[in-house]
Enzyme design. Structure first.
Site, PDB file in Angstrom:
ATOM      1  N   SER A   6      44.116  77.496  57.437  1.00  0.00           N
ATOM      2  CA  SER A   6      43.368  76.539  56.632  1.00  0.00           C
ATOM      3  C   SER A   6      43.350  75.186  57.347  1.00  0.00           C
ATOM      4  CB  SER A   6      43.998  76.460  55.238  1.00  0.00           C
ATOM      5  OG  SER A   6      43.261  75.653  54.366  1.00  0.00           O
ATOM      6  N   ASP A   9      37.118  85.215  51.788  1.00  0.00           N
ATOM      7  CA  ASP A   9      37.520  83.810  51.853  1.00  0.00           C
ATOM      8  C   ASP A   9      36.444  82.949  51.189  1.00  0.00           C
ATOM      9  OD1 ASP A   9      38.098  81.169  52.563  1.00  0.00           O
ATOM     10  OD2 ASP A   9      38.892  81.726  54.520  1.00  0.00           O
ATOM     11  N   HIS A  65      41.422  83.204  51.065  1.00  0.00           N
ATOM     12  CA  HIS A  65      41.777  82.097  51.961  1.00  0.00           C
ATOM     13  C   HIS A  65      43.302  82.027  52.014  1.00  0.00           C
ATOM     14  CE1 HIS A  65      40.870  78.444  54.158  1.00  0.00           C
ATOM     15  NE2 HIS A  65      41.731  77.760  53.420  1.00  0.00           N
TER      16      HIS A  65
END
Length: 359
Positions: A73, A155, A187
């Site tokens: 991320s 995601d 995610h």
């Protein structure tokens, strides 16, 4: 705290229905009381740091032979920035649920459209310009670089085209890329010791998708790795004084915590030659909120024990000034306009940690 966040934390931090691969003896984050987790989450939501820990020691100087970096991320975007800006230092990169170098372009909104709107060619030209000015290391260092990328098909945060743009960026400069984009993952950081079902996007963002991306990533970097340790951890996970390596000497001014984490196998502690992996957590995932969950469940320490790896876990922190309520790494400019070049304060801090360890 928002009801949705409270519900997600409660659900995702329940004890796993199957035994942990190895950390049975460690007091892991899933064993923390829900009350403590919710209190930390409330602090993060308010942009406040958790209470300071007792004074921590500096990093040890070890026999480090090579440096690598990975992240998920915001940590994935930061890993790319760190590797490209300091390509003379980092010999490989793992980009999980993220995209190309300087994707944020000084505006967090841009990351969702950096390939669709800005175009990866612009990012390549920007890197070449900065390299010619000496603001980042030569882009020629990227030729032959081993790059591992992971992007889940479910995601909801990072568009698959953004992840693909990251691959295209590295391929443009001759890197050797390995891509894993087939899992129905949310995610998250995918790990066989994950505590969240694969499709979800939920704290602590450590998802079990039934495979071993960490083994794939390390193999892409190193060519061959020994199987991970499935028993009790052999090494030590310690906290160190992160402030000692931060420009200005006080991390919260840069949205960095006052302490970081380091995992050292016994052989590395005794002076054996070891490689260093810098692992950068994602949003809402720093120790401020989740303690040692990333180290405990991320499946890097397991390989560290059997492959002479030292794992450095720098820590960001939520803050009001700079504006960073989710504890992200600075991949879009909240610490200033030089966030993507070698003078960027957070990257300088992490590189100082690498050098202190001997990298």
């Amino acid at each position: 705290m928002p009801r949705k966040l409270r519900s997600l934390l409660h659900r995702s931090l329940r004890p796993s229905s199957r035994p942990s691969l190895r950390h049975r003896s460690r007091a892991v984050s899933r064993g923390r009381s829900v009350a403590a987790v919710l209190a930390a989450a409330a602090l993060a939501a308010l942009g406040l740091a958790a209470p300071a820990r007792a004074e921590a020691p500096p990093l040890p100087h070890l026999n480090i032979t090579a440096d690598y970096v990975t992240g998920v991320s915001s940590g994935g975007f930061m890993a790319t920035q760190l590797q490209v800006a300091y390509s003379g230092t980092f010999r490989g990169v793992g980009v999980i649920a993220a995209g190309p170098y300087d994707c944020g372009q000084g505006n967090v909104i841009e990351f969702a459209t950096c390939d669709l709107g800005l175009g990866v060619g612009t990012l390549e030209r920007q890197a070449q310009t900065w390299a010619s000015q000496g603001r980042i290391d030569p882009v020629g260092n990227l030729d032959g670089l081993p790059v591992y990328t992971y992007h889940g098909t479910l995601d909801p945060i990072v568009n698959p085209l953004v992840s693909a743009a990251g691959v295209a960026f590295y391929q443009h400069f001759g890197a050797v890329t390995t891509t894993h984009d087939r899992d129905p993952a949310g995610h998250s950081w995918p790990t066989p010791d994950g505590v969240v079902p694969c499709p979800l996007t939920s704290p602590p963002f450590l998802n079990d998708c039934g495979d071993d991306p960490e083994g794939e990533m390390l193999t892409a970097w190193l060519g061959q790795v020994n199987p991970p340790d499935t028993g009790a951890p052999r090494g030590t996970l310690l906290h160190f004084d992160q402030n000692a390596y931060v420009p200005g000497g006080y991390g919260p001014f840069l949205s960095m915590d006052t302490t970081g984490q380091l995992y050292v196998p016994p052989g590395c502690a005794s002076g054996a030659p070891c490689r260093l992996v810098v692992a950068l957590h994602g949003w809402i995932s720093a120790q401020q909120l989740l303690g040692t969950a990333f180290a405990d469940h991320g499946n890097l320490d397991t390989y560290a024990d059997t492959n002479n790896l030292v794992i450095l876990y720098p820590q960001a922190v939520s803050s009001l000034l700079p504006v960073n309520p989710q504890g992200c790494w600075d991949w879009f400019g909240y610490d200033g306009s030089d966030y993507a070049v070698k003078s960027a304060p957070q990257m300088r801090a992490i590189v100082a940690m690498v050098h202190a360890l001997g990298g």
